[in-house]
Scaffold this motif. Structure first.
Motif, PDB file in Angstrom:
ATOM      1  N   UNK A 145       0.805  -1.233   0.000  1.00  0.00           N
ATOM      2  CA  UNK A 145       0.000   0.000   0.000  1.00  0.00           C
ATOM      3  C   UNK A 145       0.836   1.281   0.000  1.00  0.00           C
ATOM      4  N   UNK A 146       2.111   1.170   0.358  1.00  0.00           N
ATOM      5  CA  UNK A 146       2.957   2.362   0.516  1.00  0.00           C
ATOM      6  C   UNK A 146       3.830   2.662  -0.692  1.00  0.00           C
ATOM      7  N   UNK A 147       3.791   1.811  -1.710  1.00  0.00           N
ATOM      8  CA  UNK A 147       4.647   2.031  -2.879  1.00  0.00           C
ATOM      9  C   UNK A 147       4.209   3.294  -3.604  1.00  0.00           C
ATOM     10  N   UNK A 148       5.168   4.181  -3.820  1.00  0.00           N
ATOM     11  CA  UNK A 148       4.885   5.448  -4.480  1.00  0.00           C
ATOM     12  C   UNK A 148       5.533   5.478  -5.866  1.00  0.00           C
ATOM     13  N   UNK A 149       4.888   6.152  -6.815  1.00  0.00           N
ATOM     14  CA  UNK A 149       5.434   6.182  -8.180  1.00  0.00           C
ATOM     15  C   UNK A 149       6.857   6.696  -8.251  1.00  0.00           C
ATOM     16  N   UNK A 150       7.170   7.768  -7.516  1.00  0.00           N
ATOM     17  CA  UNK A 150       8.513   8.341  -7.603  1.00  0.00           C
ATOM     18  C   UNK A 150       9.576   7.394  -7.050  1.00  0.00           C
ATOM     19  N   UNK A 151       9.206   6.624  -6.015  1.00  0.00           N
ATOM     20  CA  UNK A 151      10.145   5.645  -5.466  1.00  0.00           C
ATOM     21  C   UNK A 151      10.407   4.529  -6.464  1.00  0.00           C
ATOM     22  N   UNK A 152       9.342   3.994  -7.030  1.00  0.00           N
ATOM     23  CA  UNK A 152       9.507   2.905  -7.993  1.00  0.00           C
ATOM     24  C   UNK A 152      10.270   3.370  -9.224  1.00  0.00           C
ATOM     25  N   UNK A 153       9.994   4.574  -9.714  1.00  0.00           N
ATOM     26  CA  UNK A 153      10.691   5.064 -10.900  1.00  0.00           C
ATOM     27  C   UNK A 153      12.188   5.205 -10.662  1.00  0.00           C
ATOM     28  N   UNK A 154      12.555   5.728  -9.512  1.00  0.00           N
ATOM     29  CA  UNK A 154      13.989   5.884  -9.252  1.00  0.00           C
ATOM     30  C   UNK A 154      14.667   4.529  -9.120  1.00  0.00           C
ATOM     31  N   UNK A 155      14.013   3.583  -8.446  1.00  0.00           N
ATOM     32  CA  UNK A 155      14.588   2.247  -8.327  1.00  0.00           C
ATOM     33  C   UNK A 155      14.754   1.603  -9.695  1.00  0.00           C
ATOM     34  N   UNK A 156      13.765   1.778 -10.559  1.00  0.00           N
ATOM     35  CA  UNK A 156      13.843   1.215 -11.907  1.00  0.00           C
ATOM     36  C   UNK A 156      14.928   1.898 -12.732  1.00  0.00           C
ATOM     37  N   UNK A 157      15.027   3.211 -12.626  1.00  0.00           N
ATOM     38  CA  UNK A 157      16.030   3.952 -13.401  1.00  0.00           C
ATOM     39  C   UNK A 157      17.447   3.496 -13.060  1.00  0.00           C
ATOM     40  N   UNK A 158      17.730   3.398 -11.774  1.00  0.00           N
ATOM     41  CA  UNK A 158      19.092   3.067 -11.338  1.00  0.00           C
ATOM     42  C   UNK A 158      19.370   1.577 -11.449  1.00  0.00           C
ATOM     43  N   UNK A 159      18.434   0.762 -11.000  1.00  0.00           N
ATOM     44  CA  UNK A 159      18.713  -0.659 -10.844  1.00  0.00           C
ATOM     45  C   UNK A 159      18.317  -1.555 -11.994  1.00  0.00           C
ATOM     46  N   UNK A 160      17.498  -1.053 -12.921  1.00  0.00           N
ATOM     47  CA  UNK A 160      17.012  -1.902 -14.015  1.00  0.00           C
ATOM     48  C   UNK A 160      17.296  -1.292 -15.384  1.00  0.00           C
ATOM     49  N   UNK A 161      16.780  -0.084 -15.614  1.00  0.00           N
ATOM     50  CA  UNK A 161      16.949   0.521 -16.936  1.00  0.00           C
ATOM     51  C   UNK A 161      18.419   0.750 -17.264  1.00  0.00           C
ATOM     52  N   UNK A 162      19.201   1.158 -16.273  1.00  0.00           N
ATOM     53  CA  UNK A 162      20.617   1.427 -16.540  1.00  0.00           C
ATOM     54  C   UNK A 162      21.339   0.175 -17.004  1.00  0.00           C
ATOM     55  N   UNK A 163      20.889  -0.985 -16.544  1.00  0.00           N
ATOM     56  CA  UNK A 163      21.511  -2.237 -16.973  1.00  0.00           C
ATOM     57  C   UNK A 163      21.237  -2.476 -18.457  1.00  0.00           C
ATOM     58  N   UNK A 164      20.011  -2.214 -18.892  1.00  0.00           N
ATOM     59  CA  UNK A 164      19.677  -2.374 -20.313  1.00  0.00           C
ATOM     60  C   UNK A 164      20.494  -1.414 -21.165  1.00  0.00           C
ATOM     61  N   UNK A 165      20.518  -0.143 -20.779  1.00  0.00           N
ATOM     62  CA  UNK A 165      21.260   0.843 -21.571  1.00  0.00           C
ATOM     63  C   UNK A 165      22.754   0.543 -21.570  1.00  0.00           C
ATOM     64  N   UNK A 166      23.258   0.009 -20.464  1.00  0.00           N
ATOM     65  CA  UNK A 166      24.692  -0.306 -20.407  1.00  0.00           C
ATOM     66  C   UNK A 166      25.061  -1.410 -21.384  1.00  0.00           C
ATOM     67  N   UNK A 167      24.152  -2.357 -21.595  1.00  0.00           N
ATOM     68  CA  UNK A 167      24.422  -3.441 -22.535  1.00  0.00           C
ATOM     69  C   UNK A 167      24.613  -2.897 -23.945  1.00  0.00           C
ATOM     70  N   UNK A 168      23.792  -1.921 -24.304  1.00  0.00           N
ATOM     71  CA  UNK A 168      23.909  -1.323 -25.636  1.00  0.00           C
ATOM     72  C   UNK A 168      25.309  -0.759 -25.857  1.00  0.00           C
TER      73      UNK A 168
END
Length: 252
Positions: free
Chosen positions: A101-124
């Motif tokens: 119930x406490x998950x906030x959009x800004x928290x999830x977006x930052x976690x995704x940006x640093x921990x997930x999306x950056x991995x995809x972009x780094x592969x490129x």
């Protein structure tokens, strides 16, 4: 320590502290030129200085890798500073544990940006700059949370499970370019970043359930990363190496 990474150039994200810092120290001791990335210069400079004081080679690459251009520029700069690019360790993360119930959009977006999306972009970018004859090694830092989760970790566990999917898919695609892609899955390791989520009772419980009878250390995880980056792991790709003292797959 042997020189099995002699001549290699490595970029380690989130290397200002914890697992990233120790991995940088160990890779430098093994002969690699290490590019130290973190979001602030004051985090990376002490690590670079320590490596140089010990006779190693290191460069500071302070940069926010939470964007496509940020991580790609970090890799480009590492290639320019080192004259080649051989090893990428995707270690950076920004973590908050929250109940559903406490998950906030800004928290999830930052976690995704640093921990997930950056991995995809780094592969490129890594695939673009790694020499096709020499190849290279990419090691993604996941977590045992990708395999066995607890409450209040929906976003974190989802990201780390996704890292394992990225690892397998990238290994399948980049193997033709002689690039190996693997992951490590650490259990709870005492670091500056995990301190807020630890207490003596919780640590004692983890130790009691761990066959090897202790918590892991940053040195344990860094040794596993260095192994996967080295030629000793030359026929290992698409793997997730669990470094957890046996806690994930046992029940004691």
């Amino acid at each position: 320590m042997n020189q099995d990474l002699l001549g290699r150039v490595a970029l380690i994200t989130g290397a200002g502290a914890g697992i990233g810092r120790e991995t940088a120290l160990q890779m430098a001791a093994r002969g690699a030129t290490v590019c130290i990335n973190d979001i602030k210069e004051e985090l990376v400079t002490p690590v670079v200085d320590t490596i140089k004081d010990r006779g190693g080679k290191a460069f500071a690459v302070p940069m926010n890798i939470a964007s496509r251009e940020g991580i790609r520029e970090a890799i480009r700069r590492s290639f320019e500073l080192g004259g080649r690019f051989d090893i990428l360790v995707n270690n950076a993360a920004w973590v908050r544990y929250q109940a559903v119930p406490d998950i906030m959009p800004e928290t999830m977006e930052r976690m995704l940006d640093v921990g997930f999306k950056s991995v995809v972009w780094s592969l490129q970018e890594a695939a673009a700059v790694m020499d096709p004859e020499r190849g290279g090694s990419i090691v993604n830092v996941a977590s045992v949370a990708a395999l066995r989760s607890a409450a209040n970790s929906v976003v974190y566990s989802g990201i780390k499970a996704g890292i394992l999917g990225i690892t397998r898919a990238a290994a399948a695609e980049l193997g033709a370019r002689n690039i190996r892609v693997n992951a490590v899955c650490p259990s709870a390791v005492p670091t500056e970043g995990t301190q807020r989520n630890r207490d003596a009772e919780r640590d004692a419980n983890r130790i009691a359930r761990t066959p090897l009878g202790r918590l892991g250390t940053v040195e344990d995880i860094a040794r596993a990363i260095c192994f996967l980056a080295s030629d000793d792991a030359g026929f290992i790709t698409a793997q997730a190496l669990t470094v957890d003292g046996g806690i994930t797959l046992t029940n004691i």
